[in-house]
Design an enzyme around this catalytic site. Sequence first.
Site, PDB file in Angstrom:
ATOM      1  N   ASP A 380       0.869  -1.195   0.000  1.00 37.36           N
ATOM      2  CA  ASP A 380       0.000   0.000   0.000  1.00 37.36           C
ATOM      3  C   ASP A 380       0.898   1.235   0.000  1.00 37.36           C
ATOM      4  OD1 ASP A 380      -2.028   1.827   0.214  1.00 37.36           O
ATOM      5  OD2 ASP A 380      -2.615   1.305   2.251  1.00 37.36           O
ATOM      6  N   CYS A 407      -3.306   4.342  -4.431  1.00 40.65           N
ATOM      7  CA  CYS A 407      -4.044   5.608  -4.470  1.00 40.65           C
ATOM      8  C   CYS A 407      -3.721   6.383  -5.750  1.00 40.65           C
ATOM      9  CB  CYS A 407      -3.730   6.453  -3.238  1.00 40.65           C
ATOM     10  SG  CYS A 407      -1.985   6.840  -3.052  1.00 40.65           S
TER      11      CYS A 407
END
Length: 451
Positions: A380, A407
Amino acid sequence: MKAITKNNNYEAVVEDYTHEGMGIVKVDGYPVFLPDVLKGESVEFKAVKVNSRYAFGKVLNVLEASPNRRTPPCEYYFQCGGCQIQVMNDAEQASFKRQVVAQNINQQARLNLHINDTVTGEPLYYRNKSQIPVQKINGQVIMGFYKPRSHDIVDIEHCYIQKRVHNDIMMFIKNKLIEENTSIYDEKSHEGLLRHLVIRSNSDDSEVQVVFITNGRRNVFMSIVKALKEAFPNVKSIVQNINDEKTNVIFGKRSIVLLGHDYITDTVLGKSFKIRDRSFYQVNHEQTEKLYQIGLDMVGLNGDETIIDTYSGIGSIGLTASDRVSKIIGIEVVESAVEDARENAKLNGIDNADYYLGKAEEVMPKLVKEGVSADVVFVDPPRKGCHTEFLDALIEVAPKKIVYISCNPSTLQRDMKYLDRHGFKAAAVTPVDLFPQTKHIEAVTVLENKK
């Protein structure tokens, strides 16, 4: 050859979107980017910035509107840079975000994967963290958010994407700052005290943290602290963070507790987490739970796996999986985050999680040499994605599966393409909208080691 001239007016139909959410029109094949238009709309626009390959325009009239157009709920939308796509209704936002992920994965990386529909949630009042710059202009205290590509603040009384309690506290503090004539920082002269106000809250707003970020140690906030505590009993933590550097970075390195603890507590998928002023913690609670759940469901854990959680932060992803696996190994480069992750493991009575301080690309090969074999690696990363050194170390670890949460679809496609060449194949990618009303999109995928 440019097909248009600056300051001239044109008419065209919006053909597509950029990844920023701008509309693309073409005049004789020459692309022009327009803000706040929807695919399929017929528009009149003026060319305002023209170069050899493309131009930017300003919309003068929407001649034929899309059925998916709506009036932005926020009165500040056309001045403020916080949101970019409020003119799209919820369905169009979901479609746009799926398209951005699809373009990256299937057109740029050419991976030819199934892109699931965007997982949506509550479109307003979702942000559990607000970072509010403070300025004084012509004797007036200004608080709000920056105009696009500037450091000029739009003075805001009500933000539609930050939680309602944040709006209430923001206005309460603003009135107190005016009443007490509190010293406000000036970034040009590097003088004055208060730079930013940061507000964080947990999922049910039962615990709120307020952070005053100041240029220097002087504490002039005790009467505001007292008033805040009386007006908002759910404010459990008030902190002064000191940042006396000439920088755009919001937080400094030192924090002093003015009231309560230095943290608030929240739960994600049944696990509790202490969140401090500088902790990384996803801003949309409802959607974060969906994001993590999708990743855990896609990977199909059976209870005896060893998981390496890279970029582990305060431990939120790994610890939510702790009762479905044999062992969690977290790796994080920020020392305070490693301490927080260890504390969060203790808080939840989790004894199968170990945390290591360092760069994952250096720690993972050492663990392999020590005989650790990982079944699953959670990835992540920040917006810039993974370094090649990290991806090479990941390939060396050779897990059965990688859960990649991103993201930034652009760096996701780059990293997936690299991993694909080394035998890690994905079947599908799921966009999850953690940032409604904005151009940003989160996505999750599982890559399986086919070697």
